[in-house]
Motif scaffolding. Structure first.
Motif, PDB file in Angstrom:
ATOM      1  N   ILE A 182       0.841  -1.200   0.000  1.00  0.00           N
ATOM      2  CA  ILE A 182       0.000   0.000   0.000  1.00  0.00           C
ATOM      3  C   ILE A 182       0.876   1.250   0.000  1.00  0.00           C
ATOM      4  N   ASP A 183       1.908   1.254   0.840  1.00  0.00           N
ATOM      5  CA  ASP A 183       2.803   2.414   0.895  1.00  0.00           C
ATOM      6  C   ASP A 183       3.485   2.649  -0.444  1.00  0.00           C
ATOM      7  N   ARG A 184       3.923   1.572  -1.075  1.00  0.00           N
ATOM      8  CA  ARG A 184       4.585   1.712  -2.386  1.00  0.00           C
ATOM      9  C   ARG A 184       3.614   2.234  -3.437  1.00  0.00           C
ATOM     10  N   ALA A 185       2.386   1.738  -3.415  1.00  0.00           N
ATOM     11  CA  ALA A 185       1.389   2.203  -4.376  1.00  0.00           C
ATOM     12  C   ALA A 185       1.053   3.671  -4.157  1.00  0.00           C
ATOM     13  N   VAL A 186       0.971   4.088  -2.904  1.00  0.00           N
ATOM     14  CA  VAL A 186       0.670   5.492  -2.602  1.00  0.00           C
ATOM     15  C   VAL A 186       1.805   6.387  -3.069  1.00  0.00           C
ATOM     16  N   HIS A 213       1.766   5.952  -7.411  1.00  0.00           N
ATOM     17  CA  HIS A 213       0.594   6.042  -8.276  1.00  0.00           C
ATOM     18  C   HIS A 213       0.402   7.475  -8.775  1.00  0.00           C
ATOM     19  N   PRO A 214       0.165   7.659 -10.079  1.00  0.00           N
ATOM     20  CA  PRO A 214       0.022   9.010 -10.639  1.00  0.00           C
ATOM     21  C   PRO A 214      -1.156   9.794 -10.066  1.00  0.00           C
ATOM     22  N   SER A 215      -2.243   9.143  -9.744  1.00  0.00           N
ATOM     23  CA  SER A 215      -3.393   9.854  -9.188  1.00  0.00           C
ATOM     24  C   SER A 215      -3.075  10.432  -7.816  1.00  0.00           C
ATOM     25  N   ILE A 216      -2.331   9.685  -7.028  1.00  0.00           N
ATOM     26  CA  ILE A 216      -1.934  10.165  -5.702  1.00  0.00           C
ATOM     27  C   ILE A 216      -0.970  11.341  -5.854  1.00  0.00           C
ATOM     28  N   ALA A 217      -0.018  11.234  -6.772  1.00  0.00           N
ATOM     29  CA  ALA A 217       0.925  12.335  -7.000  1.00  0.00           C
ATOM     30  C   ALA A 217       0.198  13.580  -7.496  1.00  0.00           C
ATOM     31  N   ALA A 218      -0.796  13.393  -8.354  1.00  0.00           N
ATOM     32  CA  ALA A 218      -1.563  14.539  -8.862  1.00  0.00           C
ATOM     33  C   ALA A 218      -2.354  15.199  -7.748  1.00  0.00           C
ATOM     34  N   ALA A 219      -2.943  14.408  -6.857  1.00  0.00           N
ATOM     35  CA  ALA A 219      -3.700  14.980  -5.747  1.00  0.00           C
ATOM     36  C   ALA A 219      -2.780  15.742  -4.790  1.00  0.00           C
ATOM     37  N   ALA A 220      -1.590  15.206  -4.545  1.00  0.00           N
ATOM     38  CA  ALA A 220      -0.641  15.900  -3.671  1.00  0.00           C
ATOM     39  C   ALA A 220      -0.175  17.206  -4.308  1.00  0.00           C
TER      40      ALA A 220
END
Length: 124
Positions: free
Chosen positions: A46-50, A53-60
């Motif tokens: 889960i930590d690696r996916a977070v 993942h491009p969607s997580i990077a975009a939200a950040a």
């Protein structure tokens, strides 16, 4: 807020697919019967996916941009300084320099509206 949503969604999907053999059905006894090693490995995934993942990077990135917009909107209340110079390439002309200070006295609510808008967008 968006980052937390994506994180929770990702956790739910990872748990559902890992404990149910790829299907999205999950029983509560499967979570309770999972060993500590399995949960640790799952948390690592889960930590690696977070992190990747491009969607997580975009939200950040969107959250950081919203914070910058709030700071920029608040800076509109302060005076702005500039220096201007003029040099003509003609015989007998002299150089001219000018320092300018612009201070908003009355903007009709433009600055307050920009700050409120940025704060609202930051909260989304």
């Amino acid at each position: 807020m968006k980052l937390r949503f994506f994180y929770n969604l990702l956790i739910g999907l990872c748990i559902a697919t890992s404990f149910s053999g790829g299907a999205l059905a999950l029983d509560s006894w499967q979570i309770l019967s999972a060993s500590e090693g399995e949960l640790g490995a799952l948390q690592g995934l889960i930590d690696r996916a977070v992190e990747t993942h491009p969607s997580i990077a975009a939200a950040a990135a969107s959250a950081r941009a919203a914070g910058a917009d709030v700071r920029a909107a608040k800076w509109q209340r302060f005076p702005s300084f500039s220096v201007e110079g003029l040099l003509l390439d003609q015989p007998g002309n002299i150089m001219q320099a000018q320092a300018v200070v612009d201070q908003p006295l009355w903007t009709g609510g433009r600055i307050s509206g920009a700050i409120n808008r940025a704060l609202i967008l930051e909260g989304l």
